[in-house]
Design a protein around this motif. Sequence first.
Motif, PDB file in Angstrom:
ATOM      1  N   GLN A   1       0.872  -0.757  -0.014  1.00  0.00           N
ATOM      2  CA  GLN A   1       0.613  -0.138   0.329  1.00  0.00           C
ATOM      3  C   GLN A   1       1.110   1.431  -0.205  1.00  0.00           C
ATOM      4  O   GLN A   1       0.434   2.540  -0.877  1.00  0.00           O
ATOM      5  CB  GLN A   1      -0.887  -0.168   1.293  1.00  0.00           C
ATOM      6  CG  GLN A   1      -2.026  -1.037   1.232  1.00  0.00           C
ATOM      7  CD  GLN A   1      -3.200  -1.461   2.074  1.00  0.00           C
ATOM      8  OE1 GLN A   1      -2.633  -0.661   3.576  1.00  0.00           O
ATOM      9  NE2 GLN A   1      -3.972  -1.927   1.964  1.00  0.00           N
TER      10      GLN A   1
ATOM     11  N   VAL B   1       2.368   1.746  -3.498  1.00  0.00           N
ATOM     12  CA  VAL B   1       1.500   2.346  -4.240  1.00  0.00           C
ATOM     13  C   VAL B   1       1.515   3.721  -4.020  1.00  0.00           C
ATOM     14  O   VAL B   1       1.200   4.525  -4.719  1.00  0.00           O
ATOM     15  CB  VAL B   1      -0.005   1.767  -3.867  1.00  0.00           C
ATOM     16  CG1 VAL B   1      -1.055   2.721  -4.630  1.00  0.00           C
ATOM     17  CG2 VAL B   1       0.063   0.261  -4.797  1.00  0.00           C
TER      18      VAL B   1
ATOM     19  N   GLU C   1       4.119   5.764  -5.359  1.00  0.00           N
ATOM     20  CA  GLU C   1       4.251   5.635  -7.040  1.00  0.00           C
ATOM     21  C   GLU C   1       2.907   6.440  -7.600  1.00  0.00           C
ATOM     22  O   GLU C   1       3.507   7.356  -8.304  1.00  0.00           O
ATOM     23  CB  GLU C   1       4.062   4.607  -7.696  1.00  0.00           C
ATOM     24  CG  GLU C   1       4.727   2.983  -7.324  1.00  0.00           C
ATOM     25  CD  GLU C   1       3.687   1.602  -7.935  1.00  0.00           C
ATOM     26  OE1 GLU C   1       2.752   1.781  -8.022  1.00  0.00           O
ATOM     27  OE2 GLU C   1       4.831   0.848  -8.482  1.00  0.00           O
ATOM     28  N   ARG C   2       1.917   6.283  -6.640  1.00  0.00           N
ATOM     29  CA  ARG C   2       1.292   7.833  -7.121  1.00  0.00           C
ATOM     30  C   ARG C   2       1.595   9.091  -6.308  1.00  0.00           C
ATOM     31  O   ARG C   2       1.480  10.444  -7.884  1.00  0.00           O
ATOM     32  CB  ARG C   2      -0.399   7.388  -6.089  1.00  0.00           C
ATOM     33  CG  ARG C   2      -1.268   8.361  -7.001  1.00  0.00           C
ATOM     34  CD  ARG C   2      -2.515   8.137  -5.988  1.00  0.00           C
ATOM     35  NE  ARG C   2      -2.833   6.861  -6.025  1.00  0.00           N
ATOM     36  CZ  ARG C   2      -2.795   6.007  -4.480  1.00  0.00           C
ATOM     37  NH1 ARG C   2      -3.128   6.214  -3.230  1.00  0.00           N
ATOM     38  NH2 ARG C   2      -4.214   5.264  -5.024  1.00  0.00           N
TER      39      ARG C   2
END
Length: 130
Positions: A62, A65, A68-69
């Motif tokens: 999580q 992610v 990366e966002r």
Amino acid sequence: MFTEIPSYLPWVLTATAISLVFAQGIMLGRQNRQLRAMLKDRCDTLGRELHATASGSMGVGQRLVVCERQLHELRTTLDEMRQNDPLRISYDEASRLVDLGADIDDLMNTCGISRPEAELVSALKKRQAA
């Protein structure tokens, strides 16, 4: 020479053999229960460790992610800043004009850059051409 075997001796030997087999069965049963208990404890421990590992992996996933966002948003923002940078446009235009043969005064007047900047752009383009 041969003495007669007492009639109770086969019964005693049979009873002894049955007793030994029964004792061995009891000992194997105890050993089986101990092994089952150890196996159950080990399986419970491994289950808890697997759950902890899976939970940790999900947390890391999580966070990855989210990172990366954020990286994507930063790249987008950086690209927008590069495209909207008025100084970059001036230097790009100045480079293009030097390629077309413009002199330093033309660069200063057309692109709105100072004399040292115009000289630098001109020198860089000439050096790249050489």
